[in-house]
Design a protein around this motif. Structure first.
Motif, PDB file in Angstrom:
ATOM      1  N   GLY A  58       0.773  -1.236   0.000  1.00  0.00           N
ATOM      2  CA  GLY A  58       0.000   0.000   0.000  1.00  0.00           C
ATOM      3  C   GLY A  58       0.797   1.275   0.000  1.00  0.00           C
ATOM      4  N   ARG A  59       2.100   1.203   0.299  1.00  0.00           N
ATOM      5  CA  ARG A  59       2.877   2.426   0.477  1.00  0.00           C
ATOM      6  C   ARG A  59       4.168   2.429  -0.311  1.00  0.00           C
ATOM      7  NH1 ARG A  59       7.441   3.162   2.919  1.00  0.00           N
ATOM      8  NH2 ARG A  59       7.370   0.992   3.609  1.00  0.00           N
ATOM      9  N   ILE A  60       4.885   1.319  -0.301  1.00  0.00           N
ATOM     10  CA  ILE A  60       6.264   1.279  -0.790  1.00  0.00           C
ATOM     11  C   ILE A  60       6.330   1.618  -2.281  1.00  0.00           C
ATOM     12  CG2 ILE A  60       6.319  -1.188  -1.421  1.00  0.00           C
ATOM     13  CD1 ILE A  60       9.063  -1.296   0.097  1.00  0.00           C
ATOM     14  N   ARG A  61       7.368   2.357  -2.666  1.00  0.00           N
ATOM     15  CA  ARG A  61       7.598   2.703  -4.062  1.00  0.00           C
ATOM     16  C   ARG A  61       8.295   1.525  -4.742  1.00  0.00           C
ATOM     17  NH1 ARG A  61       8.051   8.133  -6.034  1.00  0.00           N
ATOM     18  NH2 ARG A  61       8.980   8.214  -8.128  1.00  0.00           N
ATOM     19  N   VAL A  62       7.927   1.219  -5.965  1.00  0.00           N
ATOM     20  CA  VAL A  62       8.456   0.050  -6.662  1.00  0.00           C
ATOM     21  C   VAL A  62       9.232   0.498  -7.891  1.00  0.00           C
ATOM     22  CG1 VAL A  62       7.847  -2.073  -7.906  1.00  0.00           C
ATOM     23  CG2 VAL A  62       6.613  -1.448  -5.806  1.00  0.00           C
ATOM     24  N   GLY A  63      10.414  -0.054  -8.056  1.00  0.00           N
ATOM     25  CA  GLY A  63      11.240   0.235  -9.221  1.00  0.00           C
ATOM     26  C   GLY A  63      11.474  -1.021 -10.027  1.00  0.00           C
ATOM     27  N   PRO A  89      -0.434   5.617  -8.624  1.00  0.00           N
ATOM     28  CA  PRO A  89       0.219   6.916  -8.846  1.00  0.00           C
ATOM     29  C   PRO A  89       1.310   7.217  -7.819  1.00  0.00           C
ATOM     30  CG  PRO A  89      -2.058   7.192  -8.092  1.00  0.00           C
ATOM     31  CD  PRO A  89      -1.893   5.755  -8.421  1.00  0.00           C
ATOM     32  N   GLY A  90       2.454   7.680  -8.345  1.00  0.00           N
ATOM     33  CA  GLY A  90       3.560   8.077  -7.491  1.00  0.00           C
ATOM     34  C   GLY A  90       4.334   6.946  -6.884  1.00  0.00           C
ATOM     35  N   ARG A  91       4.097   5.701  -7.345  1.00  0.00           N
ATOM     36  CA  ARG A  91       4.736   4.555  -6.696  1.00  0.00           C
ATOM     37  C   ARG A  91       5.577   3.708  -7.639  1.00  0.00           C
ATOM     38  NH1 ARG A  91       0.881   0.707  -3.989  1.00  0.00           N
ATOM     39  NH2 ARG A  91       2.859  -0.146  -3.272  1.00  0.00           N
ATOM     40  N   ILE A  92       5.817   4.149  -8.879  1.00  0.00           N
ATOM     41  CA  ILE A  92       6.540   3.308  -9.830  1.00  0.00           C
ATOM     42  C   ILE A  92       7.636   4.082 -10.544  1.00  0.00           C
ATOM     43  CG2 ILE A  92       4.777   3.744 -11.599  1.00  0.00           C
ATOM     44  CD1 ILE A  92       6.825   0.475 -11.227  1.00  0.00           C
ATOM     45  N   ASP A  93       8.813   3.495 -10.614  1.00  0.00           N
ATOM     46  CA  ASP A  93       9.936   4.010 -11.399  1.00  0.00           C
ATOM     47  C   ASP A  93      10.325   2.936 -12.409  1.00  0.00           C
ATOM     48  OD1 ASP A  93      10.153   6.391  -9.902  1.00  0.00           O
ATOM     49  OD2 ASP A  93      11.384   5.379  -8.394  1.00  0.00           O
ATOM     50  N   ILE A  94      10.705   3.370 -13.615  1.00  0.00           N
ATOM     51  CA  ILE A  94      11.030   2.441 -14.687  1.00  0.00           C
ATOM     52  C   ILE A  94      12.513   2.546 -15.038  1.00  0.00           C
ATOM     53  CG2 ILE A  94      10.478   1.703 -17.030  1.00  0.00           C
ATOM     54  CD1 ILE A  94       8.092   1.517 -15.121  1.00  0.00           C
ATOM     55  N   GLY A  95      13.242   1.469 -14.884  1.00  0.00           N
ATOM     56  CA  GLY A  95      14.643   1.430 -15.283  1.00  0.00           C
ATOM     57  C   GLY A  95      14.787   0.778 -16.648  1.00  0.00           C
ATOM     58  N   ILE A  96      15.586   1.389 -17.503  1.00  0.00           N
ATOM     59  CA  ILE A  96      15.815   0.893 -18.862  1.00  0.00           C
ATOM     60  C   ILE A  96      17.316   0.860 -19.107  1.00  0.00           C
ATOM     61  CG2 ILE A  96      15.564   1.492 -21.318  1.00  0.00           C
ATOM     62  CD1 ILE A  96      12.820   2.697 -20.578  1.00  0.00           C
ATOM     63  N   GLY A  97      17.800  -0.185 -19.764  1.00  0.00           N
ATOM     64  CA  GLY A  97      19.232  -0.265 -20.038  1.00  0.00           C
ATOM     65  C   GLY A  97      19.534  -1.078 -21.277  1.00  0.00           C
ATOM     66  N   HIS A  98      20.817  -1.207 -21.580  1.00  0.00           N
ATOM     67  CA  HIS A  98      21.252  -1.994 -22.732  1.00  0.00           C
ATOM     68  C   HIS A  98      20.856  -3.465 -22.587  1.00  0.00           C
ATOM     69  CE1 HIS A  98      23.778   1.244 -24.255  1.00  0.00           C
ATOM     70  NE2 HIS A  98      24.423   1.319 -23.109  1.00  0.00           N
ATOM     71  N   GLY A  99      20.862  -3.966 -21.353  1.00  0.00           N
ATOM     72  CA  GLY A  99      20.822  -5.408 -21.140  1.00  0.00           C
ATOM     73  C   GLY A  99      22.245  -5.956 -21.261  1.00  0.00           C
ATOM     74  N   MET A 100      22.494  -7.072 -20.595  1.00  0.00           N
ATOM     75  CA  MET A 100      23.830  -7.676 -20.687  1.00  0.00           C
ATOM     76  C   MET A 100      24.078  -8.115 -22.133  1.00  0.00           C
ATOM     77  SD  MET A 100      25.168  -7.459 -17.697  1.00  0.00           S
ATOM     78  CE  MET A 100      26.458  -8.685 -17.522  1.00  0.00           C
ATOM     79  N   PRO A 101      25.211  -7.748 -22.734  1.00  0.00           N
ATOM     80  CA  PRO A 101      25.446  -8.066 -24.149  1.00  0.00           C
ATOM     81  C   PRO A 101      25.260  -9.538 -24.494  1.00  0.00           C
ATOM     82  CG  PRO A 101      27.082  -6.514 -23.379  1.00  0.00           C
ATOM     83  CD  PRO A 101      26.295  -6.925 -22.168  1.00  0.00           C
ATOM     84  N   GLY A 102      25.774 -10.428 -23.654  1.00  0.00           N
ATOM     85  CA  GLY A 102      25.641 -11.854 -23.940  1.00  0.00           C
ATOM     86  C   GLY A 102      24.192 -12.299 -23.994  1.00  0.00           C
TER      87      GLY A 102
END
Length: 318
Positions: A58-63, A89-102
């Motif tokens: 109910g409270r914690i922010r999720v990434g 609302p206000g509880r989600i962050d989205i991480g985006i990256g290359h991904g491991m090359p292999g």
């Protein structure tokens, strides 16, 4: 605990399915500010995990750390991110990256220019979740795509880049709302990364670290060694380069026949520098150093045979 930064915990990627939601609820109850889920090839999907733990708490922010750019069309990734931001609302962050090359090569999704792909993808997802339209790029082939007004969240999620190298960090500074640094994040590495990021607007820095806390510091220090086995491999070089013992560290890895031997032989002083560990007071002191170095969110990666027991012990830093 110092209020100068947030303290989060990572959901183990291989946690038994029946324990995933209890882990998330307990992290919420214990008072952690954030819970981060992982999307590694062959394990569980990041979006599905995030939706489940958001609904169970109910409270914690999720990434989500992190979605590889080659895994999803940018428009559909933005739709998923926007949906989570509308429902929680206000509880989600989205991480985006290359991904491991292999990993990405094994699924046929490693581009000829990873930097171009990353910059276009980050820019597209960030624009779309804010209700803007996106035009065609070299890799992100969207033709005037935008989200419908009914699907644009009032509080768009932060879109962060999970990256390591100097050029990728510079891309993050230009395009992303923040940067995720994989473990180990030392104060030295955080400062070096921020210099490469060089953002001209607010930019959130998230740093992962293997962590264990115990009244007997030696017990905690021994526990985190298994979480440091991989950091002697070449992909982790940017993390170690700013450290005063970087050359000795590399020499130690060369002298070891296995990652396990390497982790066993790491000097205690180095382990303390490469993890958040020791007594609760030791760990709080290390977190304060990370916040002073510019880390906004310190994410603790629990180790040990029982992740639920480990997260209970880590809560002593709060």
């Amino acid at each position: 605990m110092s209020t100068s930064g947030s303290v989060g915990v990572m959901l183990p990627r291989d946690l038994a399915p029946a324990r995933v939601l209890p882990f998330a609820r307990r992290a919420d109850e214990l008072g952690f500010d954030e819970l981060w889920v992982v999307e590694d090839l062959g394990f569980r999907g990041g979006i599905g995990q995030a939706a489940a733990v958001l609904a169970a708490t109910g409270r914690i922010r999720v990434g989500i750390g992190l979605l590889p750019v080659g895994a999803r069309n940018a428009a559909f990734a933005a739709m998923e991110a926007a949906t989570l931001a509308q429902l929680f609302p206000g509880r989600i962050d989205i991480g985006i990256g290359h991904g491991m090359p292999g990993w990405m090569k094994s699924v046929g999704e490693w581009p000829a220019s990873p930097l171009t792909m990353l910059e276009e993808y980050l820019g597209a997802v960030t624009a779309l979740v804010r209700g803007k339209s996106v035009e065609r790029g070299e890799y992100v082939e969207l033709d005037g795509v935008r989200l419908e007004d009914s699907s644009v969240p009032d509080h768009p999620p932060l879109v962060l880049a999970g990256v390591r190298g100097p050029r990728s960090l510079a891309v993050s500074g230009r395009v992303a709302d923040g940067t995720i640094l994989a473990e180990p994040t030392t104060p030295e590495y955080a400062r070096a990364a921020l210099a490469h990021i060089d953002a001209d607007r607010p930019h959130r820095l998230v740093g992962y670290n293997v962590a264990a806390v115990h009244p007997d510091a030696s017990v905690a220090i021994d526990a985190v060694r298994t979480g440091l086995e991989w950091i002697g491999e070449p992909d982790w070089a940017p993390h170690l380069a700013p450290l005063p013992f970087a050359a000795e560290f590399a020499a130690l890895r060369r002298s070891c026949d296995s990652r396990e031997e390497f982790a066993r032989r790491l000097p205690e002083e180095w382990v303390r520098r490469l993890a958040v560990t020791g007594t609760a007071a030791d760990a709080r002191s290390r977190l304060a150093e990370l916040f002073a170095a510019g880390v906004d969110s310190a994410v603790l990666v629990p180790v040990g045979p029982d992740p639920l027991e480990a997260v209970e012990q880590l809560a002593a830093v709060l």
